[in-house]
Design an enzyme around this catalytic site. Sequence first.
Site, PDB file in Angstrom:
ATOM      1  N   ALA A   5       0.808  -1.222   0.000  1.00 15.63           N
ATOM      2  CA  ALA A   5       0.000   0.000   0.000  1.00 15.63           C
ATOM      3  C   ALA A   5       0.841   1.272   0.000  1.00 15.63           C
ATOM      4  CB  ALA A   5      -0.945  -0.005   1.200  1.00 15.63           C
ATOM      5  N   VAL A  14      -4.678  -3.132   4.500  1.00 18.42           N
ATOM      6  CA  VAL A  14      -3.697  -2.904   5.557  1.00 18.42           C
ATOM      7  C   VAL A  14      -4.351  -3.332   6.869  1.00 18.42           C
ATOM      8  CG1 VAL A  14      -2.163  -1.240   6.665  1.00 18.42           C
ATOM      9  CG2 VAL A  14      -2.785  -0.936   4.258  1.00 18.42           C
ATOM     10  N   THR A  60       2.590  -2.918  15.992  1.00 22.37           N
ATOM     11  CA  THR A  60       3.486  -1.757  15.918  1.00 22.37           C
ATOM     12  C   THR A  60       2.773  -0.607  15.220  1.00 22.37           C
ATOM     13  OG1 THR A  60       4.407  -2.305  13.753  1.00 22.37           O
ATOM     14  CG2 THR A  60       5.437  -3.370  15.684  1.00 22.37           C
ATOM     15  N   HIS A  68       3.396   0.607  12.497  1.00 20.02           N
ATOM     16  CA  HIS A  68       3.545   0.450  11.047  1.00 20.02           C
ATOM     17  C   HIS A  68       2.217   0.696  10.320  1.00 20.02           C
ATOM     18  CE1 HIS A  68       5.313  -1.100   7.346  1.00 20.02           C
ATOM     19  NE2 HIS A  68       4.228  -1.863   7.192  1.00 20.02           N
ATOM     20  N   ARG A  73     -15.170  -8.062   4.562  1.00 19.87           N
ATOM     21  CA  ARG A  73     -15.324  -7.091   3.480  1.00 19.87           C
ATOM     22  C   ARG A  73     -14.891  -7.634   2.125  1.00 19.87           C
ATOM     23  NH1 ARG A  73     -14.710  -5.233   8.254  1.00 19.87           N
ATOM     24  NH2 ARG A  73     -15.505  -3.218   8.929  1.00 19.87           N
TER      25      ARG A  73
END
Length: 162
Positions: A62, A87, A92, A94, A133
């Site tokens: 991404a 994502v 973390t 990130h 989703r």
Amino acid sequence: MRTEGLTTAIEGVHDGEGRRIAIIFTRWNDEIISEMRTACLDTLKTQGVTKENIEEIIIPGAFEFPLTCTLAAESEKFDAVIALGCVIRGETPHFDYVAGEAARGITSASLSGNTPVIFGVLTVNTEEQAWQRAARDKDNKGAEFALAALEMAAVTEKLKRV
């Protein structure tokens, strides 16, 4: 275009005939992306977009969306660009950097030219939420992103003529 009362509404349609669409998708979370990609492609074809008018661009993750979407949008080869990614939050920070920069960059790409760029990136807390989703037997967001691309291509085309 609809007219209601004293106003005229510009509204898009889901007609894909003659439309050229770029689908940019990531390798990361590839099983989830594959399901969304399939639904996206099926929907585009059902709406009249021919196989020859769909270009697929594969990127690592991404974080690479901003550059790729910008180049595709500015190329003027496409009526719309769809960014498909996922994502998933981890332990973390990130997630925050990747999801935030992907969103910012995709928005910037959409504003950089006259081509709509659809934010088709799932940003979820768990893999289970992603599958909710992306599953074919449920409300697959890939199909929704395809319809949004066609609708925005029509709206953009109409606004350019106003």
